[in-house]
Design an enzyme around this catalytic site. Structure first.
Site, mmCIF file in Angstrom:
data_model
loop_
_atom_site.group_PDB
_atom_site.id
_atom_site.type_symbol
_atom_site.label_atom_id
_atom_site.label_comp_id
_atom_site.label_asym_id
_atom_site.label_seq_id
_atom_site.Cartn_x
_atom_site.Cartn_y
_atom_site.Cartn_z
ATOM 1 N N HIS A 50 0.644 -1.427 0.099
ATOM 2 C CA HIS A 50 -0.036 -0.051 0.055
ATOM 3 C C HIS A 50 0.992 1.456 -0.028
ATOM 4 C CE1 HIS A 50 -4.459 1.088 1.168
ATOM 5 N NE2 HIS A 50 -3.929 1.680 0.059
ATOM 6 N N ASP B 214 -9.612 -0.669 3.908
ATOM 7 C CA ASP B 214 -8.574 -1.297 4.508
ATOM 8 C C ASP B 214 -8.712 -1.852 5.935
ATOM 9 O OD1 ASP B 214 -5.628 -1.824 5.358
ATOM 10 O OD2 ASP B 214 -5.277 -0.020 4.214
ATOM 11 N N HIS C 138 -6.648 -1.512 8.187
ATOM 12 C CA HIS C 138 -5.811 -0.627 8.872
ATOM 13 C C HIS C 138 -6.025 0.870 8.249
ATOM 14 C CE1 HIS C 138 -3.793 -4.537 7.987
ATOM 15 N NE2 HIS C 138 -3.493 -4.459 9.273
ATOM 16 N N ASP D 68 -3.273 3.045 8.005
ATOM 17 C CA ASP D 68 -2.316 3.642 7.268
ATOM 18 C C ASP D 68 -2.104 5.043 7.438
ATOM 19 O OD1 ASP D 68 -2.068 1.080 6.216
ATOM 20 O OD2 ASP D 68 -2.916 1.539 4.145
ATOM 21 N N HIS E 23 4.282 1.287 4.028
ATOM 22 C CA HIS E 23 2.967 0.757 3.603
ATOM 23 C C HIS E 23 1.909 1.170 4.788
ATOM 24 C CE1 HIS E 23 1.920 -3.469 5.266
ATOM 25 N NE2 HIS E 23 2.676 -2.520 5.964
ATOM 26 N N ASP F 30 -7.499 -1.992 -0.629
ATOM 27 C CA ASP F 30 -6.462 -3.021 -0.069
ATOM 28 C C ASP F 30 -7.317 -4.296 0.436
ATOM 29 O OD1 ASP F 30 -4.889 -4.556 1.651
ATOM 30 O OD2 ASP F 30 -4.052 -2.557 2.512
ATOM 31 N N ASP G 213 -6.656 -6.766 2.184
ATOM 32 C CA ASP G 213 -6.975 -7.060 3.622
ATOM 33 C C ASP G 213 -8.095 -6.451 4.225
ATOM 34 O OD1 ASP G 213 -6.346 -4.557 4.704
ATOM 35 O OD2 ASP G 213 -4.280 -5.373 4.975
ATOM 36 N N GLU H 222 -2.119 -5.013 -2.217
ATOM 37 C CA GLU H 222 -1.738 -6.027 -0.919
ATOM 38 C C GLU H 222 -2.123 -7.468 -1.284
ATOM 39 O OE1 GLU H 222 0.129 -5.440 1.457
ATOM 40 O OE2 GLU H 222 0.249 -3.376 1.560
#
Length: 303
Positions: A103, A126, A128, A130, A143, A230, A232, A275
């Site tokens: 990312h 995402d 996360h 980031d 990332h 992303d 994930d 990702e």
């Protein structure tokens, strides 16, 4: 995206794993192509210009003279090149679809889009946020800093890619699917006023309402929306081939609904897909799921 306005799509591969410092995600572009990404888009009536992959070098030493930021110099170089490539493709009237890679490549993608779209909204899918900086990151992996850099915070050589003032506005950013945030990120996101829709919000409000609000946030006074997807963000049961899986993520249908709604808004000007890690995947399942999401984003429908 409105297919009537722009049927030309440029695929730009960025086989970057330095931002995650975990091997495998550099094979993401190949996995997505093997999952028939170009064929999917062509089947929907788009003219696809595959620009191949950027060249990424892997330094032997992850740390230079810049403290805890891993592979900083090569990530700066690659994102600067990506920025120029995205700008060039958009100048030719093509929709940039960047495929990664980790990312950290969002930095170059967004900076390049900002060269052509002065005020840009962002929807960020995402697990996360980031939104770390060198001061808050527990790992030094860039990332996990790409959104902060895109907002204008972080190492000056990352922030200055595409010009010192090339930054998105926090009030036009919506993060969807978050379920793990570092302490420093929590403080940063609250201070900046970034809109965050956690999995709790999705559970309580429903995906339709969350995406409606996210589109409203990203389109408020902007000239278009960038999607940063992303993989994930999805639950690991749906997308096992990612480097940093987190339980309790988006379902297959929730993800497709979101892509369908964003595509139907006709406000999308750029996108990236990141990702995908085929080393950790099962029979390229995650890449195939990613390509199916691209289909929904670009107008594929049941009827």
């Amino acid at each position: 995206m409105d297919p009537q306005k722009n049927k030309n799509v440029s695929i730009i591969g960025v086989p970057m794993d330095l931002g995650a410092d975990r091997r495998g995600v550099d094979m993401g572009p190949s996995a997505l192509r093997c999952a028939c990404l170009q064929e999917k888009l062509e089947g929907l009536g788009f003219v696809v210009h595959d620009q191949g992959d950027l060249r990424i070098e892997r330094p032997k030493n992850p740390f230079g003279s810049e403290g805890n930021l891993k592979y900083l110099n090569e990530i700066i170089r690659a994102n600067a090149e990506l920025c120029g490539k995205v700008e060039s493709e958009m100048k030719q009237g093509r929709f940039p679809l960047v495929i990664g890679g980790d990312h950290s490549i969002a930095i170059g993608t967004i900076k390049g889009v900002l060269k052509q779209v002065e005020r840009l909204g962002v929807i960020w899918f995402d697990a996360h946020a980031d939104a770390n900086t060198a001061e808050t990151s527990p790992s030094g992996n860039i990332h996990g800093m790409s959104l902060a850099v895109s907002l204008g915070f972080g190492h000056p050589d990352l922030v200055s890619i595409g010009g010192e003032h090339a930054a998105i506005r926090p009030g036009n950013v919506a993060i969807i699917g978050v379920r793990t945030i570092d302490p420093g990120e929590k403080k940063f996101l609250k201070e900046q006023g970034v809109h965050v829709f956690t999995m709790k919000d999705i559970d309580s409000m429903g995906m339709k309402r969350v995406v409606e609000q996210a589109i409203g946030i990203a389109s408020d006074g902007t000239d278009g929306i960038h999607l940063s997807l992303d993989m994930d963000g999805m639950d690991p049961s749906e997308a096992p081939g990612v480097g940093t899986p987190v339980l309790g993520g988006l379902s297959y249908r929730e993800s497709h609904l979101a892509m369908e709604m964003i595509g139907e808004s006709r406000l999308l000007v750029s996108a990236e897909l990141v990702e995908v890690n085929p080393i950790l995947d099962h029979c390229n399942r995650t890449a195939k799921t990613a390509v199916s999401l691209v289909g929904s984003l670009f107008g594929e429908s049941i009827l």
